[in-house]
Design an enzyme around this catalytic site. Structure first.
Site, mmCIF file in Angstrom:
data_model
loop_
_atom_site.group_PDB
_atom_site.id
_atom_site.type_symbol
_atom_site.label_atom_id
_atom_site.label_comp_id
_atom_site.label_asym_id
_atom_site.label_seq_id
_atom_site.Cartn_x
_atom_site.Cartn_y
_atom_site.Cartn_z
ATOM 1 N N GLU A 54 0.827 -1.210 0.000
ATOM 2 C CA GLU A 54 0.000 0.000 0.000
ATOM 3 C C GLU A 54 0.862 1.261 0.000
ATOM 4 O O GLU A 54 0.595 2.217 -0.728
ATOM 5 C CB GLU A 54 -0.917 0.025 1.226
ATOM 6 C CG GLU A 54 -1.874 -1.130 1.308
ATOM 7 C CD GLU A 54 -1.338 -2.294 2.153
ATOM 8 O OE1 GLU A 54 -0.154 -2.679 1.995
ATOM 9 O OE2 GLU A 54 -2.120 -2.814 2.966
ATOM 10 N N CYS A 88 0.294 1.595 7.479
ATOM 11 C CA CYS A 88 -0.376 1.961 6.227
ATOM 12 C C CYS A 88 -1.681 2.699 6.496
ATOM 13 O O CYS A 88 -2.017 3.653 5.788
ATOM 14 C CB CYS A 88 -0.631 0.728 5.369
ATOM 15 S SG CYS A 88 0.879 0.050 4.657
HETATM 16 ZN ZN ZN Z 1 1.190 -1.892 5.755
#
Ligand code: ZN
Length: 136
Positions: A54, A88
């Protein structure tokens, strides 16, 4: 670009993963507000440093000048989808607080949520400097 296509790009990006330690491969595809798509895969170094798919996708897009993001598809090859990790969640929320998140379910279909659902009580720079809110 529909969700099905974005999920397909995330699955394709997953094949590029560099995961010799964990053997856990993840791919992501980030749709920008101009219609462009940036993909990423998780990358582990020989000294156990690494980064998630990500953030690779997001950082690639940022490094190419994109600042608006609408949807990210994540493919981890697991049942029920592979949600973003804590790091993330923080970074995705900071750059795209309205981001839609699609998790590819290995059993078929996908799970759709907003990043704010994964990250309901964010720490943002307004905590450090109340005159500044999250964003770009
Ligand atoms: Zn991550």
């Amino acid at each position: 670009m529909d969700n099905k296509d974005l999920l397909a790009q995330a699955r394709a990006a997953r094949e590029m993963a560099v995961a010799p330690s964990s053997k856990f491969k993840v791919g992501a595809a980030l749709l920008c507000d101009d219609g462009s798509v940036f993909t990423g895969c998780n990358i582990e170094s020989p000294t156990y440093l690494g980064i998630c798919a990500e953030r690779v996708a997001l950082f690639k897009a940022l490094s190419e000048g994109r600042r608006g993001f609408t949807v990210i598809a994540i493919a981890g090859g697991v049942d029920g989808g592979c949600p973003p990790c804590g790091a993330c969640r923080q970074v995705l929320w900071e750059f795209a607080p309205e981001l839609e998140v699609l998790l590819d379910d290995a059993q078929g279909g996908c799970i759709e949520r907003r990043i704010a659902e994964y990250f309901p009580e964010p720490f943002d720079r307004s905590k450090v400097d109340p005159s500044r809110a999250a964003g770009r």
